[in-house]
Design an enzyme around this catalytic site. Structure first.
Site, PDB file in Angstrom:
ATOM      1  N   HIS A 233      -1.461   3.883  -4.048  1.00 32.61           N
ATOM      2  CA  HIS A 233      -1.301   4.579  -5.330  1.00 32.61           C
ATOM      3  C   HIS A 233      -0.468   3.715  -6.282  1.00 32.61           C
ATOM      4  O   HIS A 233      -0.854   3.478  -7.432  1.00 32.61           O
ATOM      5  CB  HIS A 233      -0.630   5.940  -5.081  1.00 32.61           C
ATOM      6  CG  HIS A 233      -0.196   6.679  -6.310  1.00 32.61           C
ATOM      7  ND1 HIS A 233      -0.840   7.803  -6.771  1.00 32.61           N
ATOM      8  CD2 HIS A 233       0.836   6.473  -7.172  1.00 32.61           C
ATOM      9  CE1 HIS A 233      -0.233   8.243  -7.865  1.00 32.61           C
ATOM     10  NE2 HIS A 233       0.792   7.459  -8.125  1.00 32.61           N
ATOM     11  N   GLU A 234       0.663   3.218  -5.791  1.00 30.23           N
ATOM     12  CA  GLU A 234       1.527   2.392  -6.644  1.00 30.23           C
ATOM     13  C   GLU A 234       0.836   1.078  -7.017  1.00 30.23           C
ATOM     14  O   GLU A 234       0.969   0.594  -8.140  1.00 30.23           O
ATOM     15  CB  GLU A 234       2.861   2.118  -5.946  1.00 30.23           C
ATOM     16  CG  GLU A 234       3.693   3.363  -5.649  1.00 30.23           C
ATOM     17  CD  GLU A 234       4.002   4.206  -6.880  1.00 30.23           C
ATOM     18  OE1 GLU A 234       4.115   3.641  -7.990  1.00 30.23           O
ATOM     19  OE2 GLU A 234       4.113   5.437  -6.735  1.00 30.23           O
TER      20      GLU A 234
ATOM     21  N   HIS B 291      -1.263   1.415 -10.008  1.00 29.41           N
ATOM     22  CA  HIS B 291      -0.474   1.281 -11.243  1.00 29.41           C
ATOM     23  C   HIS B 291      -0.248  -0.201 -11.544  1.00 29.41           C
ATOM     24  O   HIS B 291      -0.417  -0.660 -12.673  1.00 29.41           O
ATOM     25  CB  HIS B 291       0.894   1.959 -11.101  1.00 29.41           C
ATOM     26  CG  HIS B 291       0.855   3.455 -11.069  1.00 29.41           C
ATOM     27  ND1 HIS B 291       0.075   4.208 -11.903  1.00 29.41           N
ATOM     28  CD2 HIS B 291       1.544   4.348 -10.306  1.00 29.41           C
ATOM     29  CE1 HIS B 291       0.280   5.495 -11.654  1.00 29.41           C
ATOM     30  NE2 HIS B 291       1.159   5.603 -10.685  1.00 29.41           N
TER      31      HIS B 291
ATOM     32  N   HIS C 281      -2.047   7.644 -14.435  1.00 28.43           N
ATOM     33  CA  HIS C 281      -2.431   8.835 -13.667  1.00 28.43           C
ATOM     34  C   HIS C 281      -3.711   9.473 -14.200  1.00 28.43           C
ATOM     35  O   HIS C 281      -3.925   9.549 -15.405  1.00 28.43           O
ATOM     36  CB  HIS C 281      -1.293   9.861 -13.683  1.00 28.43           C
ATOM     37  CG  HIS C 281      -0.125   9.433 -12.862  1.00 28.43           C
ATOM     38  ND1 HIS C 281       1.162   9.429 -13.325  1.00 28.43           N
ATOM     39  CD2 HIS C 281      -0.067   8.981 -11.587  1.00 28.43           C
ATOM     40  CE1 HIS C 281       1.968   8.993 -12.376  1.00 28.43           C
ATOM     41  NE2 HIS C 281       1.253   8.706 -11.313  1.00 28.43           N
TER      42      HIS C 281
HETATM   43 ZN   LIG Z   1       1.845   7.332  -9.883  1.00 29.24          ZN
END
Ligand SMILES: [Zn+2]
Length: 230
Positions: A124-125, A128, A134
């Protein structure tokens, strides 16, 4: 008190280090894309033990393999070398946070506190890091989810901001199954839902794998496939 999600600790939108100007799903600025899809990294010496480092590297390999096309890598994470102009520093700290994209933000850091050393959370990170925001910040999100502001912790309403400019949805549909979608009770002040899908069957907030649409978005953003999807 309520379920603690380590992504919630710290920065803007919970786990994003706020850049100077821009917002989005796929960050629109071309400069946000890592050159040739290669993300050089440095692990801060002494911050992680061998087991933790192994999980971080395994998350990188899983993300790379998920996005690869016929075993050809589309994005790649590798240790930085002396000639790299841009790289991300991976370090221990409070919560799980990442800056977004390559070179338009001076500090490029991926912080992984001890509660963050799980492959899904790290992927998830890393999304980014690759330049993605998001899922529920998409311009069309109000057609798919309702933010229950009455249940959001005071002062954290900005975590549910919606972006209408400087973002690019890359022509993909809204994705409840995105690894980048919040769960139902992020930033709750009272244990009640803060984000409710309009589709009663939708489940949000999975942290296991990239969804098929996440994969498509990375391939499009890094131009490993054309906008026709081929
Ligand atoms: Zn996030």
């Amino acid at each position: 008190m309520f379920r603690y999600n380590p992504e919630e600790a710290g920065a803007f939108e919970g786990d994003i280090i706020l850049p100077p100007r821009t917002r989005g799903v796929g960050e629109k600025l071309k400069a946000a894309r890592w050159t040739n899809g290669i993300v050089p990294y440095m692990m801060k010496p002494g911050d992680f033990n061998a087991g933790q480092e192994a999980v971080i590297v395994q998350a990188m390999r899983r993300l790379e393999q998920s996005v690869a096309i016929n075993n050809k890598l589309c994005v790649q994470f590798r240790p930085k070398i002396a000639t790299d102009k841009h790289f991300i520093t991976i370090k221990d700290g409070a919560g799980c946070t990442s800056s977004v994209g390559q070179n338009w933000h001076s500090v490029k850091e991926l912080t992984l506190g001890s509660g963050c050393i799980h492959e899904g959370t790290i992927m998830h990170e890393l999304l980014h890091t690759l330049g993605f925001w998001h899922e529920q910040s998409r311009p069309d999100r109000d057609n798919y989810v309702t933010v229950q502001y009455a249940n959001v912790q005071k002062g954290l309403e900005h975590a549910f901001n919606k972006y209408t400019t400087t973002v690019d949805t890359l022509g993909t549909p809204y994705d409840y199954q995105s690894l980048l979608h919040y769960g139902t009770d992020y930033f709750t002040s009272n244990g009640k839902p803060t984000l409710v899908p309009k589709d009663p069957l939708a489940v949000i907030g999975q942290r296991n794998n990239l969804s098929s649409i996440d994969i498509q978005e990375v391939r499009l953003y890094y131009q490993c496939i054309g906008s026709s999807g081929k």
